[in-house]
Design a protein around this motif. Structure first.
Motif, PDB file in Angstrom:
ATOM      1  N   TRP A  87       0.757  -1.182   0.176  1.00  0.00           N
ATOM      2  CA  TRP A  87       0.153   0.121   0.134  1.00  0.00           C
ATOM      3  C   TRP A  87       0.785   1.249  -0.020  1.00  0.00           C
ATOM      4  O   TRP A  87       0.632   2.347  -0.628  1.00  0.00           O
ATOM      5  CB  TRP A  87      -1.150   0.098   1.188  1.00  0.00           C
ATOM      6  N   SER A  88       1.870   1.222   0.595  1.00  0.00           N
ATOM      7  CA  SER A  88       2.786   2.436   0.814  1.00  0.00           C
ATOM      8  C   SER A  88       3.651   2.718  -0.552  1.00  0.00           C
ATOM      9  O   SER A  88       4.061   2.008  -0.995  1.00  0.00           O
ATOM     10  CB  SER A  88       3.952   2.133   1.869  1.00  0.00           C
ATOM     11  N   VAL A  89       3.715   3.920  -0.816  1.00  0.00           N
ATOM     12  CA  VAL A  89       4.414   4.416  -1.867  1.00  0.00           C
ATOM     13  C   VAL A  89       6.133   3.942  -1.673  1.00  0.00           C
ATOM     14  O   VAL A  89       6.715   3.489  -2.731  1.00  0.00           O
ATOM     15  CB  VAL A  89       4.722   5.847  -2.070  1.00  0.00           C
ATOM     16  N   ALA A  90       6.401   3.836  -0.480  1.00  0.00           N
ATOM     17  CA  ALA A  90       7.724   3.378  -0.112  1.00  0.00           C
ATOM     18  C   ALA A  90       7.721   2.884   1.554  1.00  0.00           C
ATOM     19  O   ALA A  90       6.926   3.618   2.177  1.00  0.00           O
ATOM     20  CB  ALA A  90       9.064   4.128  -0.293  1.00  0.00           C
ATOM     21  N   SER A  91       8.439   2.006   1.724  1.00  0.00           N
ATOM     22  CA  SER A  91       8.557   1.578   3.279  1.00  0.00           C
ATOM     23  C   SER A  91       9.964   0.985   3.517  1.00  0.00           C
ATOM     24  O   SER A  91      10.694   0.453   2.854  1.00  0.00           O
ATOM     25  CB  SER A  91       7.363   0.732   3.664  1.00  0.00           C
ATOM     26  N   ALA A  92      10.044   1.211   4.830  1.00  0.00           N
ATOM     27  CA  ALA A  92      11.535   0.935   5.221  1.00  0.00           C
ATOM     28  C   ALA A  92      11.491   0.800   6.888  1.00  0.00           C
ATOM     29  O   ALA A  92      10.786   1.454   7.454  1.00  0.00           O
ATOM     30  CB  ALA A  92      12.625   1.716   4.931  1.00  0.00           C
ATOM     31  N   VAL A  93      12.395  -0.023   7.487  1.00  0.00           N
ATOM     32  CA  VAL A  93      12.626  -0.277   9.079  1.00  0.00           C
ATOM     33  C   VAL A  93      13.780  -0.113   9.285  1.00  0.00           C
ATOM     34  O   VAL A  93      15.021  -0.830   8.551  1.00  0.00           O
ATOM     35  CB  VAL A  93      12.073  -1.462   9.574  1.00  0.00           C
ATOM     36  N   GLY A  94      14.655   1.009   9.950  1.00  0.00           N
ATOM     37  CA  GLY A  94      15.786   0.867  10.271  1.00  0.00           C
ATOM     38  C   GLY A  94      16.108   0.326  11.801  1.00  0.00           C
ATOM     39  O   GLY A  94      15.189   0.513  12.769  1.00  0.00           O
ATOM     40  N   HIS A  95      17.112  -0.077  12.330  1.00  0.00           N
ATOM     41  CA  HIS A  95      17.434  -0.691  13.639  1.00  0.00           C
ATOM     42  C   HIS A  95      18.762  -0.022  14.064  1.00  0.00           C
ATOM     43  O   HIS A  95      19.802   0.297  13.419  1.00  0.00           O
ATOM     44  CB  HIS A  95      17.580  -2.184  13.548  1.00  0.00           C
ATOM     45  N   ALA A  96      18.836   0.266  15.337  1.00  0.00           N
ATOM     46  CA  ALA A  96      20.075   0.331  16.113  1.00  0.00           C
ATOM     47  C   ALA A  96      20.225  -0.672  17.159  1.00  0.00           C
ATOM     48  O   ALA A  96      19.256  -0.856  17.934  1.00  0.00           O
ATOM     49  CB  ALA A  96      20.182   1.774  16.690  1.00  0.00           C
TER      50      ALA A  96
END
Length: 243
Positions: A87-96
Motif C-alpha cells: 500500500w505504501s509508496v515506499a516503506s522501510a525499517v531501520g534498527h540500532a
C-alpha cells in the motif's frame, strides 16, 4: 429479592486511524508524507527499530484494519505487514543495536535507526516532502551545528520538515502503518535472538521486562543483546553503578 444480572460490557475498539491529518499538509504543497514510528524503546534487550511508511497525499486510499501495532494481535500484524508494504509508496525499517544504544544513548540511537530507514527510502527513489512523527519530540532530524567551533555535523539524515503529533500512531494511518512494519520486523529479530538465548523468553516478551525475563537476568546475567548501560533490574545486577 433477586438482582438483575450484571450487564456485559463489550470491549471498546479504538477508532480506525485515517489520513485526515496527513492531508492537511497538502495546503503546504506536500505530496509525499512519511509516517514514522518507533518500537522497542522501553525494552531491556534487543534493538530499537524505526518504521517509515510513505503515502501520496494526492491519491492514497485508506487501508482497512490497520491500527497502532500495540492494539493488534501478532497474527493481525503479520497479516497486515505485506499489505502495508504494498500500500505504501515506499516503506522501510531501520534498527540500532543494543550496543549502539549503550554507546550513543537512546535518543541518538533512535536517530541512527531512523536515518537508516530514511536512507533506504531515498535509495528507493522516493523523497518525502514532510515527515509526521509520533510523540512530542523530534528525535529524527540531525542536531543542528551551533557554531564554527562545534564538531562537524554528522552524516546525511532526514532533511525534510518534521512535524510531531502525540498519539499519531492511534489517529494517523501513515504512522500506524509504520508502527506495524517496525513491530513485525523487530519481533522477527527477537525470535531469532531467542534461539541463541532461549532462557530469556524473547520469543514471547520480545526483550521487555517480564517476570520471566527478569528472573533469567538474575540467574544468568546480561547477554550481548542487553542494554547494559541501563539500570537493569533496578541496579540489582550492577549495584556499584549507582554509587
Amino acid at each position: 429479592m433477586a438482582t438483575a444480572p450484571a450487564r456485559q460490557v463489550s470491549p471498546v475498539r479504538s477508532k480506525a486511524p485515517t489520513l485526515r491529518h496527513e492531508r492537511t499538509f497538502k495546503a503546504q504543497g506536500a505530496r509525499y508524507l512519511a509516517g514514522v514510528d518507533e518500537v522497542g524503546r522501553g525494552a531491556l534487550a534487543g534493538p530499537v527499530s524505526v518504521g517509515i511508511a510513505v503515502v501520496d497525499l494526492h491519491k492514497q486510499k485508506p487501508l482497512s484494519g490497520v491500527r497502532d501495532s500495540k492494539l493488534l494481535s501478532p497474527m493481525e500484524r503479520e497479516r497486515l505487514e505485506p499489505l502495508v508494504r504494498s500500500w505504501s509508496v515506499a516503506s522501510a525499517v531501520g534498527h540500532a543495536s543494543s550496543r549502539e544504544i549503550d554507546a550513543l544513548g537512546l535518543i541518538a540511537a533512535l536517530r541512527l535507526a531512523g536515518t537508516r530507514a530514511w536512507l533506504e527510502i531515498l535509495a528507493a527513489g522516493v523523497s518525502p516532502d514532510v515527515v509526521l512523527l509520533d510523540g512530542s519530540h523530534n528525535w529524527l532530524s540531525p542536531p543542528e551545528q551551533r557554531s564554527l567551533f562545534d564538531e562537524a555535523a554528522p552524516g546525511p539524515g532526514c532533511d525534510a520538515p518534521v512535524h510531531t503529533k502525540i498519539k499519531a500512531d492511534m489517529q494517523c494511518l501513515s504512522v500506524a502503518a509504520a508502527s506495524v512494519i517496525a513491530k513485525v520486523e523487530r519481533d522477527g529479530q527477537m525470535r531469532g535472538l531467542h534461539l541463541e538465548y532461549p532462557d530469556f523468553g524473547w520469543d514471547l516478551n520480545k526483550g521487555y521486562a517480564t517476570p520471566l525475563h527478569r528472573d533469567a537476568l538474575r540467574a544468568a546475567g546480561p547477554t550481548p543483546y542487553h542494554r547494559v548501560s541501563w539500570n537493569l533490574l533496578g541496579g540489582e545486577l550492577f549495584p556499584e553503578a549507582g554509587t
